[in-house]
Design a protein around this motif. Structure first.
Motif, PDB file in Angstrom:
ATOM      1  N   MET A   1      -7.122   4.457   1.292  1.00  0.00           N
ATOM      2  CA  MET A   1      -8.100   4.959   2.264  1.00  0.00           C
ATOM      3  C   MET A   1      -9.299   5.615   1.587  1.00  0.00           C
ATOM      4  N   LEU A   2      -9.336   5.640   0.259  1.00  0.00           N
ATOM      5  CA  LEU A   2     -10.523   6.188  -0.409  1.00  0.00           C
ATOM      6  C   LEU A   2     -11.704   5.280  -0.071  1.00  0.00           C
ATOM      7  N   PRO A   3     -12.843   5.860   0.324  1.00  0.00           N
ATOM      8  CA  PRO A   3     -13.942   4.984   0.738  1.00  0.00           C
ATOM      9  C   PRO A   3     -14.781   4.483  -0.430  1.00  0.00           C
TER      10      PRO A   3
ATOM     11  N   ALA B   1       0.844  -1.206   0.000  1.00  0.00           N
ATOM     12  CA  ALA B   1       0.000   0.000   0.000  1.00  0.00           C
ATOM     13  C   ALA B   1       0.874   1.249   0.000  1.00  0.00           C
ATOM     14  N   ALA B   2       2.005   1.148  -0.688  1.00  0.00           N
ATOM     15  CA  ALA B   2       2.946   2.269  -0.667  1.00  0.00           C
ATOM     16  C   ALA B   2       3.061   2.960  -2.018  1.00  0.00           C
TER      17      ALA B   2
ATOM     18  N   ILE C   1     -10.986  -4.771  -5.880  1.00  0.00           N
ATOM     19  CA  ILE C   1     -12.007  -5.180  -4.915  1.00  0.00           C
ATOM     20  C   ILE C   1     -12.797  -6.350  -5.477  1.00  0.00           C
ATOM     21  N   ILE C   2     -12.841  -7.422  -4.701  1.00  0.00           N
ATOM     22  CA  ILE C   2     -13.565  -8.621  -5.121  1.00  0.00           C
ATOM     23  C   ILE C   2     -14.929  -8.576  -4.447  1.00  0.00           C
ATOM     24  N   ASP C   3     -15.953  -8.846  -5.223  1.00  0.00           N
ATOM     25  CA  ASP C   3     -17.299  -8.821  -4.671  1.00  0.00           C
ATOM     26  C   ASP C   3     -17.356  -9.683  -3.414  1.00  0.00           C
ATOM     27  N   THR C   4     -18.033  -9.140  -2.396  1.00  0.00           N
ATOM     28  CA  THR C   4     -18.040  -9.839  -1.104  1.00  0.00           C
ATOM     29  C   THR C   4     -18.749 -11.195  -1.175  1.00  0.00           C
TER      30      THR C   4
ATOM     31  N   ILE D   1      -9.003  -0.481   1.665  1.00  0.00           N
ATOM     32  CA  ILE D   1      -8.130  -1.480   2.303  1.00  0.00           C
ATOM     33  C   ILE D   1      -8.880  -2.293   3.352  1.00  0.00           C
ATOM     34  N   GLN D   2      -9.932  -1.720   3.907  1.00  0.00           N
ATOM     35  CA  GLN D   2     -10.704  -2.468   4.903  1.00  0.00           C
ATOM     36  C   GLN D   2     -11.417  -3.666   4.262  1.00  0.00           C
ATOM     37  N   TYR D   3     -11.908  -3.475   3.027  1.00  0.00           N
ATOM     38  CA  TYR D   3     -12.536  -4.616   2.340  1.00  0.00           C
ATOM     39  C   TYR D   3     -11.530  -5.759   2.208  1.00  0.00           C
ATOM     40  N   GLY D   4     -10.288  -5.394   1.843  1.00  0.00           N
ATOM     41  CA  GLY D   4      -9.253  -6.424   1.658  1.00  0.00           C
ATOM     42  C   GLY D   4      -8.897  -7.104   2.968  1.00  0.00           C
ATOM     43  N   VAL D   5      -8.769  -6.316   4.033  1.00  0.00           N
ATOM     44  CA  VAL D   5      -8.403  -6.900   5.334  1.00  0.00           C
ATOM     45  C   VAL D   5      -9.532  -7.826   5.805  1.00  0.00           C
TER      46      VAL D   5
END
Ligand code: UTP
Length: 292
Positions: free
Chosen positions: A30-32, A12-13, A134-137, A39-43
């Motif tokens: 950090m863009l929502p 993420a750099a 982003i992969i669909d949840t 990044i929260q979706y990935g974590v």
């Protein structure tokens, strides 16, 4: 070497130039998308696959990634006082994830970012997640790759068929099918011209790698765009051991790109219980060209 995947590395750099000026002083990661940073979706995806040790490779202007995954006492106090316990639990759930941060001093490329994670990964196989893919949840890509690793005990790259005219944006593989959706790689090229691409199977932002990649990355020379490319290192790995690809047929959003980001935002908003109704009406009206 353990045969289960426990660790996930998040490079993420990067400088996020496709999102300038938004990314001049704030991280792209950090863009929502609606109300959660990318990044929260990935974590959350990693944790849901049982990968409980997260390594985030950060750089300059990336400090709010660390703050996002840390306790925020003043906010907690306020939420507790106003009885917003569900929201409080939601933000604190994130802080219980075990995350190590490591800096990439200069953005020398994805391959270099991954090599920076070596001291945290040691001699273990690990996943790599590019959080702007982003992969669909509802899809189980990473879970499937983690299970496949138990069988193959070899590096596995997530693949997607892309239109020929888009291959120049990806690493592209030459592979032989060896099972349902599984390809054994014969070769790999970073960002080929469409007429030179060995296929239209592009590498997307999920990988399972083995620690022998680190020695190759340590010796890697800059490739396309003057960056240390992960794809080139995978080419080096291929000379030493089998590498596989796993073809993803679900939904992915390239949210590192403005159009992909907007598509993800619209789709996620249309599925958000609070927003779906009014947002759907807005989108339909906008599409009909009505005034608001
Ligand atoms: P990208 O190719 O999307 O590059 O990197 P970028 O710098 O983020 O964005 P653009 O292309 O300039 O708009 C893919 C992933 O690799 C990370 C990025 O943060 C992103 O998650 N990366 C890239 C690093 O961590 N370090 C680097 O030197 C390059």
């Amino acid at each position: 070497m353990p045969d289960i995947i426990r660790k996930a590395v998040f490079p993420a750099a990067g400088l996020g130039t496709r999102f300038l000026p938004a990314t001049k002083a704030s991280p792209k990661e950090m863009l929502p998308i609606v109300d959660k940073p990318m990044i929260q979706y990935g974590v959350e995806e990693a944790v849901s696959c049982g990968l409980r040790e997260i390594v985030i490779v950060t750089g300059k202007h990336k400090r709010n990634i660390e703050d996002h995954f840390d306790y925020a006492f003043e906010l907690e106090h306020k939420l507790r006082k106003s009885g917003k316990h569900t929201l409080l639990e939601e933000i604190n759930r994130l802080c219980r994830v075990n995350i190590a941060y490591i800096r990439q001093g200069y953005a020398l490329g994805l391959g270099h970012a991954i090599s920076c994670a070596r001291p945290c990964v040691n001699n273990e196989p690990f996943a790599v997640i590019l959080s702007d893919d982003i992969i669909d949840t509802d899809d189980t890509l990473l879970k499937d790759m983690v299970s496949l690793y138990k069988k193959l005990k070899a590096p596995i790259l997530a693949l997607e068929r892309v239109p020929r005219q888009a291959v120049h944006r990806y690493g592209v593989i030459d592979g032989t099918p060896v099972g349902k959706g599984v390809y054994r790689l014969n070769g790999v090229v970073e960002k080929p011209a469409p007429e030179r691409a060995p296929s239209n199977m592009a590498i997307i932002g999920r990988y399972i790698l083995t620690p022998d990649i680190f020695d190759i990355l340590a010796k890697a020379k800059p490739g396309k765009g003057g960056e240390i490319q992960l794809t080139d290192a995978i080419g080096g790995l291929l000379k030493k051991r089998p590498v596989y690809g796993y073809l993803f047929k679900g939904k992915r959003y390239d949210a590192g790109d403005k159009l992909g980001y907007l598509k993800a935002t619209v789709d996620f908003a249309l599925r958000n219980p609070e927003l779906a109704g009014p947002f759907r009406s807005f989108v339909l009206d906008a599409a009909r060209g009505l005034k608001h």
